[in-house]
Design a protein around this motif. Structure first.
Motif, PDB file in Angstrom:
ATOM      1  N   ARG A 121     -15.728 -14.406 -50.518  1.00  0.00           N
ATOM      2  CA  ARG A 121     -15.209 -13.583 -51.586  1.00  0.00           C
ATOM      3  C   ARG A 121     -15.368 -14.165 -52.840  1.00  0.00           C
ATOM      4  NH1 ARG A 121     -13.826  -8.740 -49.314  1.00  0.00           N
ATOM      5  NH2 ARG A 121     -12.523  -8.949 -47.704  1.00  0.00           N
ATOM      6  N   PRO A 122     -15.908 -13.142 -53.944  1.00  0.00           N
ATOM      7  CA  PRO A 122     -16.541 -13.569 -55.223  1.00  0.00           C
ATOM      8  C   PRO A 122     -15.405 -14.674 -56.205  1.00  0.00           C
ATOM      9  CG  PRO A 122     -16.626 -11.241 -54.969  1.00  0.00           C
ATOM     10  CD  PRO A 122     -15.808 -11.883 -53.979  1.00  0.00           C
ATOM     11  N   GLU A 123     -14.007 -14.053 -55.852  1.00  0.00           N
ATOM     12  CA  GLU A 123     -12.976 -14.941 -56.486  1.00  0.00           C
ATOM     13  C   GLU A 123     -12.863 -16.176 -55.980  1.00  0.00           C
ATOM     14  OE1 GLU A 123     -12.597 -12.194 -54.740  1.00  0.00           O
ATOM     15  OE2 GLU A 123     -10.908 -12.333 -53.523  1.00  0.00           O
ATOM     16  N   ARG A 124     -13.365 -16.568 -54.724  1.00  0.00           N
ATOM     17  CA  ARG A 124     -13.453 -17.940 -54.217  1.00  0.00           C
ATOM     18  C   ARG A 124     -14.368 -19.248 -54.749  1.00  0.00           C
ATOM     19  NH1 ARG A 124      -7.932 -17.998 -52.828  1.00  0.00           N
ATOM     20  NH2 ARG A 124      -7.532 -16.406 -51.426  1.00  0.00           N
ATOM     21  N   ILE A 125     -15.420 -18.458 -55.303  1.00  0.00           N
ATOM     22  CA  ILE A 125     -16.189 -19.550 -55.686  1.00  0.00           C
ATOM     23  C   ILE A 125     -15.959 -19.775 -57.168  1.00  0.00           C
ATOM     24  CG2 ILE A 125     -18.710 -19.596 -56.458  1.00  0.00           C
ATOM     25  CD1 ILE A 125     -19.485 -17.430 -54.246  1.00  0.00           C
ATOM     26  N   LEU A 147     -14.802 -20.173 -46.384  1.00  0.00           N
ATOM     27  CA  LEU A 147     -16.230 -19.491 -46.008  1.00  0.00           C
ATOM     28  C   LEU A 147     -15.760 -18.814 -44.564  1.00  0.00           C
ATOM     29  CD1 LEU A 147     -19.144 -19.420 -46.765  1.00  0.00           C
ATOM     30  CD2 LEU A 147     -19.206 -21.503 -45.456  1.00  0.00           C
ATOM     31  N   LEU A 148     -16.165 -17.572 -44.533  1.00  0.00           N
ATOM     32  CA  LEU A 148     -15.956 -16.855 -43.392  1.00  0.00           C
ATOM     33  C   LEU A 148     -17.146 -16.676 -42.296  1.00  0.00           C
ATOM     34  CD1 LEU A 148     -14.260 -13.601 -45.103  1.00  0.00           C
ATOM     35  CD2 LEU A 148     -13.069 -15.706 -43.932  1.00  0.00           C
ATOM     36  N   ALA A 149     -16.914 -16.737 -41.162  1.00  0.00           N
ATOM     37  CA  ALA A 149     -18.079 -16.380 -40.118  1.00  0.00           C
ATOM     38  C   ALA A 149     -17.963 -15.052 -39.692  1.00  0.00           C
ATOM     39  CB  ALA A 149     -17.910 -17.266 -38.597  1.00  0.00           C
ATOM     40  N   ASN A 195     -19.522 -11.885 -50.866  1.00  0.00           N
ATOM     41  CA  ASN A 195     -21.273 -12.256 -50.639  1.00  0.00           C
ATOM     42  C   ASN A 195     -21.452 -12.456 -49.375  1.00  0.00           C
ATOM     43  OD1 ASN A 195     -21.708 -12.543 -53.689  1.00  0.00           O
ATOM     44  ND2 ASN A 195     -20.016 -13.963 -53.409  1.00  0.00           N
ATOM     45  N   PHE A 196     -22.706 -12.175 -48.834  1.00  0.00           N
ATOM     46  CA  PHE A 196     -22.817 -12.391 -47.337  1.00  0.00           C
ATOM     47  C   PHE A 196     -24.128 -13.334 -47.645  1.00  0.00           C
ATOM     48  CE2 PHE A 196     -20.992  -8.256 -46.546  1.00  0.00           C
ATOM     49  CZ  PHE A 196     -20.211  -8.553 -45.740  1.00  0.00           C
ATOM     50  N   PHE A 197     -24.512 -14.325 -46.615  1.00  0.00           N
ATOM     51  CA  PHE A 197     -25.480 -15.198 -46.847  1.00  0.00           C
ATOM     52  C   PHE A 197     -26.200 -15.537 -45.314  1.00  0.00           C
ATOM     53  CE2 PHE A 197     -23.512 -19.139 -46.941  1.00  0.00           C
ATOM     54  CZ  PHE A 197     -22.415 -18.945 -47.656  1.00  0.00           C
ATOM     55  N   ASP A 198     -27.200 -15.449 -45.108  1.00  0.00           N
ATOM     56  CA  ASP A 198     -27.798 -15.852 -43.942  1.00  0.00           C
ATOM     57  C   ASP A 198     -28.232 -17.410 -43.658  1.00  0.00           C
ATOM     58  OD1 ASP A 198     -27.612 -13.211 -42.950  1.00  0.00           O
ATOM     59  OD2 ASP A 198     -29.678 -12.624 -44.003  1.00  0.00           O
ATOM     60  N   GLY A 199     -28.395 -17.941 -42.885  1.00  0.00           N
ATOM     61  CA  GLY A 199     -28.776 -19.394 -42.509  1.00  0.00           C
ATOM     62  C   GLY A 199     -28.917 -19.741 -41.084  1.00  0.00           C
ATOM     63  N   GLU A 200     -29.068 -20.773 -41.029  1.00  0.00           N
ATOM     64  CA  GLU A 200     -29.250 -21.312 -39.329  1.00  0.00           C
ATOM     65  C   GLU A 200     -27.648 -21.646 -39.013  1.00  0.00           C
ATOM     66  OE1 GLU A 200     -31.765 -24.509 -37.239  1.00  0.00           O
ATOM     67  OE2 GLU A 200     -32.862 -23.531 -38.719  1.00  0.00           O
ATOM     68  N   GLN A 230     -22.062 -13.138 -55.989  1.00  0.00           N
ATOM     69  CA  GLN A 230     -21.216 -12.456 -57.214  1.00  0.00           C
ATOM     70  C   GLN A 230     -20.434 -13.630 -57.241  1.00  0.00           C
ATOM     71  OE1 GLN A 230     -19.896  -8.498 -56.634  1.00  0.00           O
ATOM     72  NE2 GLN A 230     -17.963  -8.998 -57.767  1.00  0.00           N
ATOM     73  N   VAL A 231     -19.911 -13.817 -58.652  1.00  0.00           N
ATOM     74  CA  VAL A 231     -18.812 -14.894 -58.931  1.00  0.00           C
ATOM     75  C   VAL A 231     -17.651 -14.188 -59.705  1.00  0.00           C
ATOM     76  CG1 VAL A 231     -18.028 -17.169 -59.673  1.00  0.00           C
ATOM     77  CG2 VAL A 231     -20.404 -16.767 -58.581  1.00  0.00           C
ATOM     78  N   ASN A 232     -16.437 -14.070 -59.379  1.00  0.00           N
ATOM     79  CA  ASN A 232     -15.541 -13.248 -60.259  1.00  0.00           C
ATOM     80  C   ASN A 232     -14.905 -14.329 -60.937  1.00  0.00           C
ATOM     81  OD1 ASN A 232     -16.268 -11.023 -59.204  1.00  0.00           O
ATOM     82  ND2 ASN A 232     -14.661 -10.490 -58.299  1.00  0.00           N
ATOM     83  N   GLU A 233     -14.626 -14.397 -62.460  1.00  0.00           N
ATOM     84  CA  GLU A 233     -13.945 -15.583 -63.255  1.00  0.00           C
ATOM     85  C   GLU A 233     -12.997 -14.829 -63.970  1.00  0.00           C
ATOM     86  OE1 GLU A 233     -16.422 -17.503 -65.613  1.00  0.00           O
ATOM     87  OE2 GLU A 233     -15.425 -19.416 -65.580  1.00  0.00           O
ATOM     88  N   MET A 234     -11.692 -15.496 -64.091  1.00  0.00           N
ATOM     89  CA  MET A 234     -10.857 -14.857 -64.838  1.00  0.00           C
ATOM     90  C   MET A 234     -10.920 -15.491 -66.255  1.00  0.00           C
ATOM     91  SD  MET A 234      -8.718 -12.844 -63.224  1.00  0.00           S
ATOM     92  CE  MET A 234      -7.234 -12.768 -64.041  1.00  0.00           C
ATOM     93  N   ALA A 235     -10.676 -15.006 -67.105  1.00  0.00           N
ATOM     94  CA  ALA A 235     -10.549 -15.443 -68.768  1.00  0.00           C
ATOM     95  C   ALA A 235     -11.953 -16.276 -68.798  1.00  0.00           C
ATOM     96  CB  ALA A 235      -9.518 -16.243 -68.757  1.00  0.00           C
ATOM     97  N   SER A 236     -13.162 -15.743 -68.445  1.00  0.00           N
ATOM     98  CA  SER A 236     -14.401 -16.214 -68.524  1.00  0.00           C
ATOM     99  C   SER A 236     -14.860 -16.680 -69.928  1.00  0.00           C
ATOM    100  CB  SER A 236     -15.351 -15.540 -67.675  1.00  0.00           C
ATOM    101  OG  SER A 236     -16.780 -16.160 -67.797  1.00  0.00           O
ATOM    102  N   PRO A 237     -15.587 -17.851 -69.918  1.00  0.00           N
ATOM    103  CA  PRO A 237     -16.369 -18.141 -71.260  1.00  0.00           C
ATOM    104  C   PRO A 237     -17.609 -17.314 -71.528  1.00  0.00           C
ATOM    105  CG  PRO A 237     -16.306 -19.884 -69.845  1.00  0.00           C
ATOM    106  CD  PRO A 237     -15.626 -19.135 -69.223  1.00  0.00           C
ATOM    107  N   ALA A 238     -18.336 -17.074 -72.812  1.00  0.00           N
ATOM    108  CA  ALA A 238     -19.309 -16.631 -72.578  1.00  0.00           C
ATOM    109  C   ALA A 238     -20.566 -17.372 -71.897  1.00  0.00           C
ATOM    110  CB  ALA A 238     -19.559 -16.452 -73.905  1.00  0.00           C
ATOM    111  N   ARG A 239     -21.450 -16.749 -71.444  1.00  0.00           N
ATOM    112  CA  ARG A 239     -22.656 -17.595 -70.563  1.00  0.00           C
ATOM    113  C   ARG A 239     -23.657 -16.784 -70.840  1.00  0.00           C
ATOM    114  NH1 ARG A 239     -19.643 -20.914 -67.382  1.00  0.00           N
ATOM    115  NH2 ARG A 239     -17.831 -20.231 -66.350  1.00  0.00           N
ATOM    116  N   LYS A 240     -24.789 -17.494 -70.736  1.00  0.00           N
ATOM    117  CA  LYS A 240     -26.180 -16.731 -71.147  1.00  0.00           C
ATOM    118  C   LYS A 240     -26.974 -16.509 -69.710  1.00  0.00           C
ATOM    119  CE  LYS A 240     -27.023 -18.314 -75.971  1.00  0.00           C
ATOM    120  NZ  LYS A 240     -26.930 -19.776 -76.453  1.00  0.00           N
ATOM    121  N   CYS A 241     -27.646 -15.626 -69.950  1.00  0.00           N
ATOM    122  CA  CYS A 241     -28.667 -15.336 -68.549  1.00  0.00           C
ATOM    123  C   CYS A 241     -29.563 -16.448 -68.735  1.00  0.00           C
ATOM    124  CB  CYS A 241     -29.363 -14.064 -68.914  1.00  0.00           C
ATOM    125  SG  CYS A 241     -28.286 -12.640 -68.548  1.00  0.00           S
TER     126      CYS A 241
END
Lengths: 342, 557
Positions: free
Chosen positions: A272-276, A337-339, A239-244, A313-324
């Motif tokens: 990385r998504p697995e870090r969230i 968090l990477l610069a 995941n990339f994100f911009d900011g100041e 994007q969030v990668n979750e192992m053995a994830s419970p069901a979630r609703k949109c």
């Protein structure tokens, strides 16, 4: 096993744009070195130059300090496993493996023993008399490997050798090739565009882009500390994100985070998504987000969540069901968090 | 440039010199000797030669039309339908090539002569006899027998061209409401142009310059026969050179005309499509309809050869439908004739030499263009295909001119005392295109990676060539060699023109001489022809089995 050194290798084809642009690298004896990159980045060209099947426009190649740049392919001792195996259909399995040994002058019982030993390494000793076209893809791949190993090359070159195999067989062969190379302390240079293959097998690797090395290091270094956006995204989802950015911090629409490794060129942050992680609202550093969609993959589910106009994007192992549309809370360890330079 | 590259370039230059000396120089010699205004004037003012040119053109056009009709019908049947024995039909189509039409003519005379099978049948039916071998009957007989010999070449080219048309193009036409006929006329026929050009140009030039058939039929008012007759007095009368120049020019014009009307407009590259089977399956008895058509055409085309066999085995076949009184006497007579056995030995020697030269030259040319990729390789490529476009008669005549003109040529090619090199090289040069085609197609189908692998495992270029490259294209090489050998064994133009002393006669010239002996001559010639036919049949059958459907590629222009 030999040490390999490439110095300022350049190669252009008729179109003019350089395929390899002053590329240099070193491979230590017994090391499994991966060249990873997208199609057209020059990785196969580099391998062919190493094998002597292509001539570099300029630059120097040496094995164990000996300059081999102008040696013809047959004098290089750099055995190659070709992408489509290149097994000779007019020779049987035994003769394919014996080909290089015969040229080295190995004869009679010794020849038989060495061929069978090479075939045994790839678990094909009982197929020595079979015709090549009667073998399955996986078996042909192993014969190609045995043929290359039989001549005890100074350097083993592998050109996407697993790309024609199905996923299961690929997994098995990855560990087989790693095992064999480690047992023999075989210097190997392996070309692939499959990041999983590179990450799981390499001692060290180089990511190539437009004929140049984008980053070189161990798989862990490259994956966890990518030097740029290209390497970061080529080696896995991110995941990339911009900011100041100021004073070692990034201020985004969903919070302020410390960002280590910032310099004047830093433009954005990445994670990385697995870090969230999905966390409870009272977790320190947690921020609220909305679930947008999810791709269920059995052991792992890929969730897309949105906060402050930014999608994660969030990668979750053995994830419970979630609703949109459901509100969730996310957090990540600041160390991950990477610069990122542009 | 490294020394390997240098050696490759040296090979290329040597081959260019070889083709220059033995292909271009003969043509140049003919042109130089024949390009005299006074000769052309004499030629065009003479009603005999004018008639010869006109007759030859007529033979070429009528033969090509006959061939086009037969082959188009067969090729469409083959492409459109799945029928009983389909895979054998293409092999069946090679049958007419078993003998040069020149030998078939021997059998044809038995069928169409005044007391031949057809006239006997007409008489038995109470109808009046037809003079097939006199007047205009002779002309159509010549055309028919040439057409029956040449249609396989045209057919194979059409089948290849049809195979390259994406079936979706036809389906798109049907989808937009075009009827079968509209689709045929508006879609398939225009896309077949490359096939028509490829097959048509070979047939047109071949029949225009064919010497053996008219000679056998005594149809002497055609250019090739006039050239042949002029050979004997060449030193006093250079007119035949001018005749050959005219023949060469007209051949080039014919090809240019074909190219102009049928030439590629870029469609051929756009029509390569999927190559799966797209034949419509036929049910029950209908499955045998196309097979019957193939059998009938093949049957008619082998009738001369059947008649030849009948003639060879019968004591009497005169005014009766079937041969009478079985005998082996003609085989005895043929073998006891002093011309026959030496001619077989001679032909074997010339053809083996021709095969060796054609294979060596052909393989290196194929390597240069498909593997070594040298600069200027295209020149060699064009040169090596030229023998298909230049009539054999012109080249043969050129060699004769060279031996008259150049001392070095006389020293190598001693036509009087030892024509081994002359005939061997003359045969070889004309067969090079077949070897190049056969080997190139093999190389194109063999991944270069296999050779890279051999180099990578320590084999030098020479070992790679002999251990990997050549074994991998062995079938193609064998087919190319077999063609070079068997076509040389029954070659006509060079043999008739260049073999001057009877002890050096090859098979074809001995056959001609034998057939002209009064009395038992023609029957002995038939017996001799049967041997020749068997021999060529075996060669072509083995080639067919080795190469399958791809055999058509060798005859593509």
């Amino acid at each position: 096993m030999a040490a390999v050194k490439l110095e300022k290798i350049c190669k252009s084809f008729t179109s003019g744009r350089p395929v390899l642009d002053s590329l240099s690298l070193e491979v230590a004896p017994g090391e499994i070195f991966f060249l990873l990159g997208p199609s057209g980045c020059g990785k196969s060209t580099l391998l062919r130059i190493l094998a002597g099947l292509l001539e570099a426009d300029s630059g120097k190649i040496s094995f164990d300090g000996k300059d081999i740049t102008s040696l013809p392919p047959e004098k290089r001792q750099a055995a190659m496993v070709f992408q489509n195996y290149a097994l000779w259909p007019h020779l049987n399995v035994f003769e394919n493996v014996a080909f290089g040994l015969r040229i080295l002058g190995v004869k009679g019982e010794t020849l038989r023993r060495e061929v069978l030993a090479a075939l045994d390494t790839v678990h094909l000793a009982d197929m020595a008399s079979r015709r090549v076209p009667s073998l399955s893809g996986g078996q042909q791949q192993r014969v190609a490997l045995a043929r290359a190993l039989a001549v005890k090359p100074a350097v083993l070159l592998l050109d996407e050798p697993l790309s024609n195999l199905d996923a299961r067989l690929r997994d098995t062969m990855r560990s087989e090739i790693s095992r064999i190379c480690r047992e023999r302390q075989q210097t190997a240079i392996y070309v692939t565009h499959d990041r999983q293959e590179a990450l799981s097998m390499a001692d060290r690797m180089a990511v190539l882009k437009d004929g140049q090395i984008s980053q070189m290091g161990t798989p862990r270094e490259l994956y966890e500390r990518p030097a740029n956006c290209f390497c970061a995204s080529f080696l896995g989802d991110i995941n990339f994100f911009d900011g100041e950015i100021s004073d070692g911090e990034i201020i985004t629409s969903f919070g302020k985070f410390p960002l280590s490794g910032c310099n004047g060129k830093t433009r954005r942050a990445a994670i990385r998504p697995e870090r969230i992680r999905f966390v409870s609202p009272d977790t320190p550093g947690a921020f609220a987000a909305t679930v947008v969609s999810g791709i269920y993959g059995g052991d792992l589910t890929q969730w897309i969540c949105e906060t402050g106009g930014v999608k994660f994007q969030v990668n979750e192992m053995a994830s419970p069901a979630r609703k949109c549309g459901e509100t969730v809370y996310l957090a990540f360890d600041r160390d991950y968090l990477l610069a990122m330079d542009e | 440039m490294n020394y390997r590259r240098m050696i490759q370039y040296i090979f290329m230059v040597l081959l260019a010199l070889f083709l220059g000396a033995f292909l271009l120089l003969p043509v140049f010699t003919v042109v130089r000797s024949g390009c005299e205004v006074s000769l052309f004037k004499e030629l065009f003012l003479s009603p005999v030669y004018r008639e010869g040119l006109l007759n030859s053109l007529n033979v070429a056009v009528v033969t090509t039309l006959m061939v086009a009709v037969i082959s188009l019908a067969l090729a469409l049947l083959y492409d459109r339908f799945d029928f009983a024995g389909k895979e054998y039909c293409s092999l069946l189509m090679l049958l007419p090539m078993i003998l040069p039409p020149f030998v078939g003519a021997l059998g044809f005379q038995q069928l169409l002569g005044h007391y031949g099978v057809v006239n006997t049948l007409l008489e038995n039916l109470g109808l009046s006899k037809v003079d097939f071998l006199g007047g205009s009957g002779k002309f159509y007989s010549v055309c028919l027998i040439e057409a029956l010999h040449l249609y396989p070449i045209f057919y194979l080219n059409l089948v290849t061209a049809l195979g390259n048309i994406d079936p979706a193009l036809d389906e798109a036409g049907a989808n937009l409401g075009a009827s079968k006929w509209q689709r045929f006329l508006r879609i398939r026929l225009p896309l077949l142009r490359s096939g028509f050009l490829a097959g048509g140009s070979i047939v047109l030039v071949w029949s225009f310059t064919e010497l053996g058939t008219p000679l056998m039929f005594g149809y002497t008012r055609v250019m090739p026969v006039q050239v042949f007759d002029g050979v004997k007095e060449l030193e006093s009368n250079p007119l035949p050179y001018a005749l050959v120049v005219v023949m060469l020019t007209v051949s080039a014009l014919l090809y240019a005309l074909m190219k102009y009307f049928l030439g590629s407009d870029g469609t051929s590259s756009a029509v390569k499509g999927n190559m799966g089977s797209r034949g419509t399956g036929l049910k029950s008895w209908k499955r045998f309809l196309p097979t019957t058509v193939f059998l009938i055409v093949a049957g008619i085309s082998v009738l001369p050869h059947i008649a030849l066999i009948g003639c060879a085995f019968s004591r009497r076949w005169h005014g009766s439908l079937l041969p009478e009184q079985f005998t082996l006497e003609h085989f005895d007579n043929a073998l006891s004739n002093p011309l026959v056995l030496p001619s077989i030995v001679n032909s074997l020697r010339y053809s083996l030499l021709a095969m060796a030269v054609a294979v060596a030259v052909g393989v290196v040319i194929a390597l240069i263009s498909s593997r070594w990729k040298l600069r200027g390789a295209w020149i060699l490529d064009v040169l090596s295909m030229l023998p298909l476009a230049i009539p054999g008669l012109v080249i043969a005549f050129g060699y004769l001119g060279m031996t008259n003109r150049y001392a070095w040529a006389r020293a190598i090619f001693d036509p009087i005392e030892n024509p081994l090199w002359l005939l061997g090289i003359a045969y070889a040069v004309r067969r090079i295109p077949y070897v190049v085609r056969a080997v190139s197609s093999g190389l194109e189908q063999t991944p270069e990676e296999l050779e890279f692998a051999a180099r990578n495992f320590g084999a030098g270029p020479v070992r790679t060539l002999f251990k990997v490259t050549l074994p991998l294209v062995a079938a193609n090489l064998l087919v190319g060699g077999l063609f070079a050998f068997s076509f040389s064994m029954l070659e006509v133009s060079d043999s008739l023109i260049l073999a001057q002393k009877s002890i050096f006669y090859p098979i074809t010239k001995a056959l001609l001489e034998l057939s002209q002996i009064l009395g038992s001559g023609p029957a002995s010639a038939c017996a001799f022809g049967v041997w020749a036919m068997l021999f060529l049949a075996l060669t072509l059958a083995s080639a067919g089995i080795l190469l399958g459907r791809k055999i058509g590629a060798i005859f593509k222009f």
